[in-house]
Design a protein around this motif. Structure first.
Motif, PDB file in Angstrom:
ATOM      1  N   SER A 197      23.982 -73.761 -19.745  1.00  0.00           N
ATOM      2  CA  SER A 197      24.551 -73.976 -18.413  1.00  0.00           C
ATOM      3  C   SER A 197      26.036 -74.264 -18.535  1.00  0.00           C
ATOM      4  N   ASP A 204      21.788 -63.686 -16.801  1.00  0.00           N
ATOM      5  CA  ASP A 204      22.833 -64.618 -16.370  1.00  0.00           C
ATOM      6  C   ASP A 204      22.699 -64.855 -14.872  1.00  0.00           C
ATOM      7  N   PRO A 231      29.351 -61.813 -16.182  1.00  0.00           N
ATOM      8  CA  PRO A 231      29.744 -63.207 -16.391  1.00  0.00           C
ATOM      9  C   PRO A 231      30.866 -63.304 -17.413  1.00  0.00           C
ATOM     10  N   ARG A 263      22.574 -69.131 -18.424  1.00  0.00           N
ATOM     11  CA  ARG A 263      22.079 -68.009 -19.216  1.00  0.00           C
ATOM     12  C   ARG A 263      20.750 -68.423 -19.841  1.00  0.00           C
ATOM     13  N   TRP A 273      19.723 -68.665  -6.342  1.00  0.00           N
ATOM     14  CA  TRP A 273      20.752 -68.249  -7.290  1.00  0.00           C
ATOM     15  C   TRP A 273      20.871 -66.720  -7.230  1.00  0.00           C
ATOM     16  N   GLU A 315      24.204 -62.598 -12.087  1.00  0.00           N
ATOM     17  CA  GLU A 315      25.624 -62.300 -12.280  1.00  0.00           C
ATOM     18  C   GLU A 315      25.753 -61.095 -13.216  1.00  0.00           C
ATOM     19  N   GLU A 347      31.250 -73.635  -9.773  1.00  0.00           N
ATOM     20  CA  GLU A 347      30.439 -72.494 -10.193  1.00  0.00           C
ATOM     21  C   GLU A 347      29.500 -73.002 -11.270  1.00  0.00           C
ATOM     22  N   LEU A 380      23.930 -67.298 -11.382  1.00  0.00           N
ATOM     23  CA  LEU A 380      25.098 -68.010 -10.855  1.00  0.00           C
ATOM     24  C   LEU A 380      24.731 -68.706  -9.555  1.00  0.00           C
ATOM     25  N   ARG A 423      26.752 -71.721 -13.865  1.00  0.00           N
ATOM     26  CA  ARG A 423      26.173 -70.534 -14.499  1.00  0.00           C
ATOM     27  C   ARG A 423      25.021 -70.959 -15.401  1.00  0.00           C
TER      28      ARG A 423
END
Length: 304
Positions: free
Chosen positions: A154, A119, A105, A141, A99, A102, A137, A121, A139
């Motif tokens: 997510s 964060d 974000p 956090r 990963w 990011e 995508e 991605l 993501r």
């Protein structure tokens, strides 16, 4: 590289470093001594300690620490599948990919800005698209609150030109003193699929789930009401709250299966229990441009 924000009387810090394999590692800390560690390999949580310094997540002493293999323990991100289906690897490929952090974000509607967070991605590579031909995508956090509570959010966005479906789980290994002293509450009266009985459907009869043998179940439609893992010996309770994740997976391999799992010690089943927030029974379908959010909030409280 340090990101830190200072409040009136405290400091919340994010440290970005590397593990012994040179893989990116993010350490979140709060002013009271709680911490969390996240690997860029799989976006996997490797550690969550509350202010007493005690580790709340289990990692096997035999875990294989390699960029080529998911680590047995912590909190793994299972996407785009949880069960074995088709040509995709068990628990999906997200937990075995690199990963990226990011920097900018898109904003979260629930963002309070009061927590140390990172964060991450994940986007598919050309090779991923050959196995699972959907552009997405994903993501993640990870936030550590001033109270030591851990939040994982997510978001999956469909950047495809056609709809796709997926399942998802936060595959969470909790560290416990002795599995036979543990109770899981908040599952009473729920239906569950029993993986030890060909995914047959049963209804939970007890007021709490206790462990005397192997357990491998998917509890269905648990809603957002909390599930609690009570550890009698440690005198602590982990409270699990979730949104967008209707199911709860409960797993302990017990003695016989532990001996067959290469990266788990023969007796380590006594020190762990998996209780996962998940969306498994009814896969999530996203139309082009749509986004799904799944949230897990974990807190730990002293108990008698």
């Amino acid at each position: 590289m340090n990101h830190s924000g200072a409040g009136s009387d405290d400091i919340r810090a994010v440290e970005i470093t590397k593990d012994r394999n040179g893989i990116g590692l993010v350490v979140l800390r709060n002013h009271r001594g709680a911490s969390a560690r996240v690997s860029l390999h799989g976006g996997q949580l490797l550690s969550w300690k509350w202010e007493r310094g005690e580790e709340l997540l289990f990692t096997s002493s035999k875990a294989i620490i390699s960029p080529l293999k998911p680590l047995r323990g912590g909190i793994a991100i299972c996407f785009p599948q949880f069960r074995n289906r088709g040509s995709l690897e068990h628990h999906g490929f997200a937990r075995n990919k690199m990963w990226v952090i990011e920097q900018d974000p898109p904003p979260l509607p629930t963002d309070s800005g009061e927590k140390a967070h990172i964060d991450l991605l994940l986007k598919p590579t050309e090779d991923d698209l050959k196995i699972w031909p959907h552009s997405f995508e994903l993501r993640l956090r990870v936030s550590l609150g001033g109270n030591g509570y851990l939040t994982l959010i997510s978001r999956v966005r469909n950047v495809n030109s056609k709809p796709f479906s997926f399942s998802f789980a936060y595959h969470t290994y909790y560290s416990v003193s002795d599995i036979s002293e543990v109770r899981v509450e908040g599952l009473e009266t729920l239906d569950y699929l029993d993986n030890l009985h060909n995914q047959e459907r049963f209804t939970e009869q007890g007021d709490a789930l206790t462990f005397e043998s192997e357990v491998d179940r998917v509890y269905l439609d648990s809603g957002s009401s909390g599930v609690a893992v009570l550890d009698h010996e440690k005198k602590q309770t982990i409270v699990i709250r979730k949104e967008g994740l209707p199911d709860v997976v409960v797993w302990n391999p017990w003695e016989k299966k532990s001996k067959a799992i290469m990266d788990l010690g023969d007796e380590e089943y006594k020190q762990m229990v998996c209780v996962d927030g998940a969306a498994i029974e009814k896969p999530i379908t996203l139309k082009p441009g749509e986004e799904w959010t799944g949230r897990l909030d974990l807190s730990v409280v002293p108990s008698t």
